[in-house]
Design a protein around this motif. Sequence first.
Motif, short mmCIF file in Angstrom:
data_model
loop_
_atom_site.label_atom_id
_atom_site.label_comp_id
_atom_site.label_asym_id
_atom_site.label_seq_id
_atom_site.Cartn_x
_atom_site.Cartn_y
_atom_site.Cartn_z
N SER A 142 0.52 -1.40 -0.13
CA SER A 142 0.02 -0.04 -0.16
C SER A 142 0.87 1.00 0.30
O SER A 142 1.70 1.22 0.27
CB SER A 142 -0.80 0.53 1.06
N ALA A 143 0.70 1.93 -0.47
CA ALA A 143 0.77 3.74 -0.65
C ALA A 143 2.09 3.52 1.14
O ALA A 143 2.84 4.41 1.37
CB ALA A 143 0.11 4.23 -0.82
N ALA A 144 1.34 3.38 2.69
CA ALA A 144 1.99 3.80 3.40
C ALA A 144 2.53 3.23 3.31
O ALA A 144 3.91 3.63 4.47
CB ALA A 144 0.55 3.30 5.02
N GLU A 145 3.08 1.40 3.54
CA GLU A 145 3.95 0.65 3.56
C GLU A 145 5.07 1.02 2.51
O GLU A 145 6.28 1.08 3.07
CB GLU A 145 3.33 -0.80 3.51
N ALA A 146 4.42 1.32 1.38
CA ALA A 146 5.59 1.75 0.96
C ALA A 146 6.24 3.63 1.06
O ALA A 146 8.06 3.14 1.09
CB ALA A 146 5.09 2.62 -0.55
N THR A 147 5.78 4.27 1.57
CA THR A 147 6.20 5.02 2.27
C THR A 147 7.43 5.02 3.42
O THR A 147 8.07 5.33 4.23
CB THR A 147 4.93 6.54 3.19
N ALA A 148 6.56 3.61 4.73
CA ALA A 148 7.24 3.66 5.25
C ALA A 148 8.70 2.71 5.09
O ALA A 148 9.69 2.66 5.96
CB ALA A 148 7.03 1.78 6.27
N ARG A 149 8.36 1.82 4.36
CA ARG A 149 9.62 1.06 3.40
C ARG A 149 10.62 1.95 2.95
O ARG A 149 11.79 2.26 3.19
CB ARG A 149 9.77 -0.04 2.81
N GLY A 179 12.47 -7.09 3.28
CA GLY A 179 12.57 -5.27 4.31
C GLY A 179 13.60 -4.47 3.46
O GLY A 179 14.18 -5.27 3.30
N GLY A 180 13.81 -3.21 4.34
CA GLY A 180 14.15 -2.20 3.47
C GLY A 180 13.78 -1.47 2.43
O GLY A 180 12.51 -1.51 1.69
N THR A 181 14.29 -0.65 1.92
CA THR A 181 14.29 0.16 0.76
C THR A 181 14.72 -0.31 -0.84
O THR A 181 14.70 -1.65 -0.95
CB THR A 181 15.67 1.37 0.71
N PRO A 182 14.34 0.28 -1.62
CA PRO A 182 13.55 -0.40 -3.14
C PRO A 182 15.27 -0.66 -3.55
O PRO A 182 16.13 -0.26 -3.03
CB PRO A 182 13.29 0.56 -3.61
N HIS A 183 15.20 -2.06 -4.23
CA HIS A 183 16.12 -2.13 -5.16
C HIS A 183 17.12 -0.94 -5.67
O HIS A 183 15.97 -0.37 -7.26
CB HIS A 183 16.30 -3.37 -6.09
N GLU A 184 18.28 -1.08 -5.85
CA GLU A 184 18.49 0.40 -6.39
C GLU A 184 18.36 -0.45 -8.45
O GLU A 184 18.46 0.42 -8.76
CB GLU A 184 19.45 0.92 -6.12
#
Length: 240
Positions: A142-149, A179-184
Amino acid sequence: MNEEGRGPSAEPLLALIGEHRESIRTALDEEQHALLLTRLSALAEAPPDDDMAVRRALQGVRLALRPLPFDHPVRDALDGVRLVAAPPGPEAVTEALALINLLAEPVPEPVPEPDPTPDPTPDAAFRDDRAPDPLLREPALSAAEATARCGGAPPPELIRLPDPPNGDRYPEFQFPAGGGTPHEVVLEVNRLLLADIDPRGAASWWLGGNSWLGGPPVSLLGRLPDHELVGAATALVEGE
């Protein structure tokens, strides 16, 4: 061959669109159809002496066709049509303008189907197997989860798919499983695919078959070196 020997320009793809224009209009939803018209207009208006503008316009048309079903003749032929930065000739501009008029003709409104019952599951990675759009059936955040990640607002090159009943979806493959930020490498490829203006086209590239790589790029994340995924996306953009 064009004068630089780099393969055919826009005419073969435009001819293919014209041949299958009725089934294209049927296969694309209203938003996708409008995007295709916009991309054809950009091609018709691209200054012939602006190499980058022409390259982006041709790539835009190609990406706008990615949401077609994989068994559609035009979708099936996309990987075999080389789009290069060579300026389109007068025939391409004329054909693009003609296609805009043909594709813009009104079509009968389909009978709407009842909306499925909204999924009561709270924000989480989810797959909605009832969604009519195959891209929306893929696991997503979701948008909330993507923002948190992301530790803040998701970057613009992250694929964001609008889903009015449930809110925006961010395909889960863009993030590490643990978990963690998007793949570069995902962000780098998405920039090449213009995911900020064509998220559906970028998602279709990741999830669809790829003759260059021998399989869907998403299945090769972490298995192939990052530079090979970037190279495949670059080949699409540059028409190699």
